[in-house]
Design a protein around this motif. Structure first.
Motif, PDB file in Angstrom:
ATOM      1  N   MET A   1      14.678   3.988 -31.139  1.00  0.00           N
ATOM      2  CA  MET A   1      15.734   3.804 -32.467  1.00  0.00           C
ATOM      3  C   MET A   1      17.246   4.210 -31.361  1.00  0.00           C
ATOM      4  SD  MET A   1      16.304   5.491 -36.007  1.00  0.00           S
ATOM      5  CE  MET A   1      17.724   6.744 -36.123  1.00  0.00           C
ATOM      6  N   ARG A   2      17.995   2.969 -31.647  1.00  0.00           N
ATOM      7  CA  ARG A   2      19.332   3.055 -31.069  1.00  0.00           C
ATOM      8  C   ARG A   2      20.395   4.041 -31.772  1.00  0.00           C
ATOM      9  NH1 ARG A   2      19.220   0.589 -26.922  1.00  0.00           N
ATOM     10  NH2 ARG A   2      20.566  -0.949 -26.042  1.00  0.00           N
ATOM     11  N   ARG A   3      21.201   4.555 -30.985  1.00  0.00           N
ATOM     12  CA  ARG A   3      22.209   5.353 -31.723  1.00  0.00           C
ATOM     13  C   ARG A   3      23.470   5.210 -30.848  1.00  0.00           C
ATOM     14  NH1 ARG A   3      22.311  11.499 -33.327  1.00  0.00           N
ATOM     15  NH2 ARG A   3      24.355  11.467 -34.916  1.00  0.00           N
ATOM     16  N   ARG A   4      24.715   5.318 -31.344  1.00  0.00           N
ATOM     17  CA  ARG A   4      25.967   5.316 -30.578  1.00  0.00           C
ATOM     18  C   ARG A   4      26.379   6.517 -30.485  1.00  0.00           C
ATOM     19  NH1 ARG A   4      27.280  -0.125 -29.525  1.00  0.00           N
ATOM     20  NH2 ARG A   4      29.539   0.455 -29.430  1.00  0.00           N
ATOM     21  N   HIS A   5      26.760   6.989 -29.383  1.00  0.00           N
ATOM     22  CA  HIS A   5      27.658   8.583 -29.262  1.00  0.00           C
ATOM     23  C   HIS A   5      29.131   7.936 -28.719  1.00  0.00           C
ATOM     24  CE1 HIS A   5      24.080  10.664 -30.285  1.00  0.00           C
ATOM     25  NE2 HIS A   5      23.218   9.692 -29.529  1.00  0.00           N
ATOM     26  N   HIS A   6      30.065   8.747 -29.041  1.00  0.00           N
ATOM     27  CA  HIS A   6      31.425   8.393 -28.744  1.00  0.00           C
ATOM     28  C   HIS A   6      31.946   9.807 -28.276  1.00  0.00           C
ATOM     29  CE1 HIS A   6      31.349   4.601 -30.938  1.00  0.00           C
ATOM     30  NE2 HIS A   6      30.948   5.453 -31.922  1.00  0.00           N
ATOM     31  N   PHE A   7      32.808   9.357 -26.911  1.00  0.00           N
ATOM     32  CA  PHE A   7      33.304  10.633 -26.260  1.00  0.00           C
ATOM     33  C   PHE A   7      34.942  10.305 -25.824  1.00  0.00           C
ATOM     34  CE2 PHE A   7      28.902  10.686 -25.442  1.00  0.00           C
ATOM     35  CZ  PHE A   7      28.615  11.992 -25.896  1.00  0.00           C
ATOM     36  N   HIS A   8      35.764  11.411 -25.660  1.00  0.00           N
ATOM     37  CA  HIS A   8      36.917  11.046 -25.411  1.00  0.00           C
ATOM     38  C   HIS A   8      37.819  12.178 -24.684  1.00  0.00           C
ATOM     39  CE1 HIS A   8      40.984   9.260 -26.122  1.00  0.00           C
ATOM     40  NE2 HIS A   8      41.418  10.633 -25.969  1.00  0.00           N
ATOM     41  N   ILE A   9      38.543  11.603 -23.785  1.00  0.00           N
ATOM     42  CA  ILE A   9      39.396  12.614 -23.026  1.00  0.00           C
ATOM     43  C   ILE A   9      40.683  12.204 -22.701  1.00  0.00           C
ATOM     44  CG2 ILE A   9      38.619  12.121 -20.679  1.00  0.00           C
ATOM     45  CD1 ILE A   9      38.595  15.021 -19.890  1.00  0.00           C
ATOM     46  N   ASP A  10      41.829  12.831 -22.364  1.00  0.00           N
ATOM     47  CA  ASP A  10      43.073  12.408 -21.926  1.00  0.00           C
ATOM     48  C   ASP A  10      43.270  12.991 -20.624  1.00  0.00           C
ATOM     49  OD1 ASP A  10      44.119  11.142 -24.327  1.00  0.00           O
ATOM     50  OD2 ASP A  10      44.365  12.916 -25.387  1.00  0.00           O
ATOM     51  N   HIS A  11      43.810  12.077 -19.748  1.00  0.00           N
ATOM     52  CA  HIS A  11      43.702  12.566 -18.090  1.00  0.00           C
ATOM     53  C   HIS A  11      45.023  12.001 -17.613  1.00  0.00           C
ATOM     54  CE1 HIS A  11      42.685  14.028 -14.428  1.00  0.00           C
ATOM     55  NE2 HIS A  11      43.071  12.991 -13.993  1.00  0.00           N
ATOM     56  N   ALA A  12      45.982  12.489 -17.015  1.00  0.00           N
ATOM     57  CA  ALA A  12      47.030  11.973 -16.312  1.00  0.00           C
ATOM     58  C   ALA A  12      47.807  10.950 -17.310  1.00  0.00           C
ATOM     59  CB  ALA A  12      46.630  11.269 -15.070  1.00  0.00           C
ATOM     60  N   GLY A  13      47.990  11.141 -18.540  1.00  0.00           N
ATOM     61  CA  GLY A  13      48.798  10.579 -19.372  1.00  0.00           C
ATOM     62  C   GLY A  13      47.924   9.374 -19.896  1.00  0.00           C
ATOM     63  N   GLU A  83      36.850  19.457 -10.196  1.00  0.00           N
ATOM     64  CA  GLU A  83      35.597  19.788 -11.016  1.00  0.00           C
ATOM     65  C   GLU A  83      35.384  18.419 -12.004  1.00  0.00           C
ATOM     66  OE1 GLU A  83      33.240  22.038 -10.471  1.00  0.00           O
ATOM     67  OE2 GLU A  83      34.012  22.529  -8.864  1.00  0.00           O
ATOM     68  N   PRO A  84      34.212  18.096 -12.496  1.00  0.00           N
ATOM     69  CA  PRO A  84      34.086  16.996 -13.340  1.00  0.00           C
ATOM     70  C   PRO A  84      34.549  17.695 -14.816  1.00  0.00           C
ATOM     71  CG  PRO A  84      32.127  17.160 -12.102  1.00  0.00           C
ATOM     72  CD  PRO A  84      32.824  18.414 -11.609  1.00  0.00           C
ATOM     73  N   GLN A  85      35.194  16.758 -15.821  1.00  0.00           N
ATOM     74  CA  GLN A  85      35.814  17.384 -17.075  1.00  0.00           C
ATOM     75  C   GLN A  85      34.815  16.810 -18.156  1.00  0.00           C
ATOM     76  OE1 GLN A  85      40.007  16.662 -17.225  1.00  0.00           O
ATOM     77  NE2 GLN A  85      40.062  16.417 -14.976  1.00  0.00           N
TER      78      GLN A  85
END
Length: 92
Positions: A1-13, A83-85
């Motif tokens: 079954m397909r599912r969508r996951h969303h992610f976000h980050i602000d970096h350097a403006g 380091e990875p954020q």
């Protein structure tokens, strides 16, 4: 079954968002400041890294590493020399 996951980050403006669509073939789409700038695919739970650039002078190369599983997917913003954020999950 397909599912969508969303992610976000602000970096350097800049705003960096990723959508991970899970399933047998995993599809990752990356948006920078609301514009699609990269995508990648992988299979099952294998990680995938999508290189993109932040629009700066000069452009800043970064990568989004998506780990589809096992379990809940995770995304990381990778910048050279740092380091990875962890990118925050979004409920929509």
């Amino acid at each position: 079954m397909r599912r969508r996951h969303h992610f976000h980050i602000d970096h350097a403006g800049h705003s960096v968002s990723a959508t991970v669509q899970t399933g047998h073939t995993v599809i990752v789409e990356v948006l920078v400041d609301g514009k699609e700038t990269g995508h990648g695919t992988t299979h099952d739970d294998h990680p995938v890294t999508v290189p993109v650039e932040l629009p700066a002078e000069p452009p800043m190369p970064v990568s989004v590493r998506a780990v589809p599983g096992p379990g809940v997917p995770r995304c990381f913003l990778e910048v050279a020399g740092a380091e990875p954020q962890v990118m925050s999950p979004r409920p929509y």
